[in-house]
Design a protein around this motif. Sequence first.
Motif, PDB file in Angstrom:
ATOM      1  N   ALA A  47      31.732   1.405  11.376  1.00 20.51           N
ATOM      2  CA  ALA A  47      31.989   0.499  12.495  1.00 20.51           C
ATOM      3  C   ALA A  47      33.156   0.987  13.346  1.00 20.51           C
ATOM      4  CB  ALA A  47      32.260  -0.913  11.968  1.00 20.51           C
ATOM      5  N   ILE A  48      34.214   1.460  12.695  1.00 16.14           N
ATOM      6  CA  ILE A  48      35.370   1.969  13.439  1.00 16.14           C
ATOM      7  C   ILE A  48      34.998   3.242  14.190  1.00 16.14           C
ATOM      8  CG2 ILE A  48      37.710   2.884  13.222  1.00 16.14           C
ATOM      9  CD1 ILE A  48      38.024   1.105  10.736  1.00 16.14           C
ATOM     10  N   LEU A  49      34.225   4.119  13.541  1.00 15.83           N
ATOM     11  CA  LEU A  49      33.822   5.360  14.184  1.00 15.83           C
ATOM     12  C   LEU A  49      33.014   5.096  15.447  1.00 15.83           C
ATOM     13  CD1 LEU A  49      33.723   8.461  14.049  1.00 15.83           C
ATOM     14  CD2 LEU A  49      31.652   8.246  12.655  1.00 15.83           C
ATOM     15  N   ILE A  50      32.158   4.088  15.401  1.00 16.53           N
ATOM     16  CA  ILE A  50      31.370   3.741  16.583  1.00 16.53           C
ATOM     17  C   ILE A  50      32.228   3.050  17.632  1.00 16.53           C
ATOM     18  CG2 ILE A  50      29.444   2.327  17.397  1.00 16.53           C
ATOM     19  CD1 ILE A  50      28.114   2.782  14.679  1.00 16.53           C
ATOM     20  N   ALA A  51      33.004   2.051  17.192  1.00 22.83           N
ATOM     21  CA  ALA A  51      33.798   1.283  18.151  1.00 22.83           C
ATOM     22  C   ALA A  51      34.900   2.119  18.790  1.00 22.83           C
ATOM     23  CB  ALA A  51      34.409   0.067  17.455  1.00 22.83           C
ATOM     24  N   TRP A  52      35.424   3.104  18.065  1.00 23.86           N
ATOM     25  CA  TRP A  52      36.517   3.918  18.588  1.00 23.86           C
ATOM     26  C   TRP A  52      36.063   4.772  19.768  1.00 23.86           C
ATOM     27  CZ3 TRP A  52      41.465   4.003  16.129  1.00 23.86           C
ATOM     28  CH2 TRP A  52      42.383   4.889  16.699  1.00 23.86           C
ATOM     29  N   ASN A  53      34.767   5.107  19.827  1.00 26.19           N
ATOM     30  CA  ASN A  53      34.290   6.076  20.808  1.00 26.19           C
ATOM     31  C   ASN A  53      33.362   5.498  21.876  1.00 26.19           C
ATOM     32  OD1 ASN A  53      35.359   8.710  19.552  1.00 26.19           O
ATOM     33  ND2 ASN A  53      34.252   7.820  17.848  1.00 26.19           N
ATOM     34  N   LEU A  54      32.767   4.331  21.641  1.00 23.53           N
ATOM     35  CA  LEU A  54      31.922   3.746  22.675  1.00 23.53           C
ATOM     36  C   LEU A  54      32.777   3.165  23.793  1.00 23.53           C
ATOM     37  CD1 LEU A  54      29.017   1.991  20.753  1.00 23.53           C
ATOM     38  CD2 LEU A  54      29.015   4.178  21.951  1.00 23.53           C
ATOM     39  N   PRO A  55      32.376   3.326  25.048  1.00 24.43           N
ATOM     40  CA  PRO A  55      33.231   2.936  26.191  1.00 24.43           C
ATOM     41  C   PRO A  55      33.675   1.485  26.173  1.00 24.43           C
ATOM     42  CG  PRO A  55      31.425   4.313  26.934  1.00 24.43           C
ATOM     43  CD  PRO A  55      31.154   4.026  25.488  1.00 24.43           C
ATOM     44  N   LEU A 225      44.042   4.858   7.358  1.00 19.71           N
ATOM     45  CA  LEU A 225      43.902   5.879   6.333  1.00 19.71           C
ATOM     46  C   LEU A 225      43.093   7.072   6.839  1.00 19.71           C
ATOM     47  CD1 LEU A 225      43.297   4.998   2.597  1.00 19.71           C
ATOM     48  CD2 LEU A 225      42.520   7.141   3.565  1.00 19.71           C
ATOM     49  N   PHE A 226      42.030   6.807   7.572  1.00 16.76           N
ATOM     50  CA  PHE A 226      41.168   7.885   8.069  1.00 16.76           C
ATOM     51  C   PHE A 226      41.462   8.197   9.528  1.00 16.76           C
ATOM     52  CE2 PHE A 226      38.732   6.284   4.439  1.00 16.76           C
ATOM     53  CZ  PHE A 226      38.430   7.469   3.792  1.00 16.76           C
ATOM     54  N   TYR A 227      42.715   8.157   9.899  1.00 15.67           N
ATOM     55  CA  TYR A 227      43.087   8.420  11.295  1.00 15.67           C
ATOM     56  C   TYR A 227      42.677   9.825  11.730  1.00 15.67           C
ATOM     57  CZ  TYR A 227      45.930   9.000  15.478  1.00 15.67           C
ATOM     58  OH  TYR A 227      46.350   9.245  16.758  1.00 15.67           O
ATOM     59  N   VAL A 228      42.641  10.768  10.805  1.00 15.33           N
ATOM     60  CA  VAL A 228      42.278  12.139  11.154  1.00 15.33           C
ATOM     61  C   VAL A 228      40.873  12.192  11.742  1.00 15.33           C
ATOM     62  CG1 VAL A 228      41.457  12.610   8.817  1.00 15.33           C
ATOM     63  CG2 VAL A 228      42.121  14.503  10.291  1.00 15.33           C
ATOM     64  N   VAL A 229      39.978  11.320  11.302  1.00 17.08           N
ATOM     65  CA  VAL A 229      38.603  11.325  11.810  1.00 17.08           C
ATOM     66  C   VAL A 229      38.579  10.893  13.265  1.00 17.08           C
ATOM     67  CG1 VAL A 229      36.287  10.380  11.511  1.00 17.08           C
ATOM     68  CG2 VAL A 229      37.697  10.885   9.514  1.00 17.08           C
ATOM     69  N   TRP A 230      39.246   9.783  13.577  1.00 17.86           N
ATOM     70  CA  TRP A 230      39.247   9.310  14.970  1.00 17.86           C
ATOM     71  C   TRP A 230      39.973  10.311  15.863  1.00 17.86           C
ATOM     72  CZ3 TRP A 230      36.615   6.569  11.990  1.00 17.86           C
ATOM     73  CH2 TRP A 230      37.130   5.772  10.966  1.00 17.86           C
TER      74      TRP A 230
END
Length: 294
Positions: A47-55, A225-230
């Motif tokens: 959910a974070i991976l999607i929300a972080w990058n969708l406009p 924790l997974f800030y490196v991914v974003w």
Amino acid sequence: MPPNTLTNMTFPPQSSPIHIFTTRDPNISPNTFQTNTVIAACVMFLAILIAWNLPVLREAISGLKLLTVGLHELSHLIVGLICGGQVVSICIDPNDGGATHVMGLMRTTPRIPRDPYAFPSFAQTFWSPSAVGTLAAGYIGSSLIGFLFVVSTSGRCTKLMLDIVASKVCALVLHIGLLVPILRADHWIAYASIIGCEVILIGLWFGDHGNALRFYVLFVGVMNLFYVVWDYVDERLFDKRNTSDCAQFSELLGWPTSSWFIFWFVYDSLVFTSAIFAGICVFRRTDDQMYHEA
């Protein structure tokens, strides 16, 4: 020891630290707990991976993004000052990422490359342990903050398997942390997102003894924790102005940027796993005990 001495000995109660950390407790059953927690964390990760990058969604969670980026840059700042550097500027942006410029950490004399045919860059010639430590402090600091949040929501309970009281303590930290970026925000979207995050936080605090608040804290914990991914994906997709720390490591020490991403992602995965097991050992409450404490 006399035969009757054992009858006069007093053993520690069930809530003592000795009982919490004992490995002979028959009530420890981490398998079910791990399954539910890992599933919830994986759903939040996606959910974070999607929300972080969708406009549209990336603007909606800009308040939490400001908090996450701010804590990451704060780690750079603290270690940079400890290493004797001088902070020049700090940038915290929910979309362009963060950047902390610290002077006085690089070597003053160049390094002699071991390979006479090598052509190191300027940064690779003058890098120092202080510069590497300050750069690594960002991902390490974010992982430690995420570790604490995940541990606080990883208590063993018979139903939801999370701890309410520890989550409320973390919620207070989040409440203050969300108010700090609002002092320097320069766009109405950031104000609206921060206010929305605060409203949700307060609503979950008073609803059902703060039962759902634990998932809010777990969400923020996974985000830190997974800030490196974003950080890495955001750079690849949007070519943001402030480069990721993986790219900075590549410039400073060599290796491709993707290799540094894999290295730090494996590190964060190990930290997450350790947080799960730490929560099992520290927080073990029944539903009645959790509601009474909350």
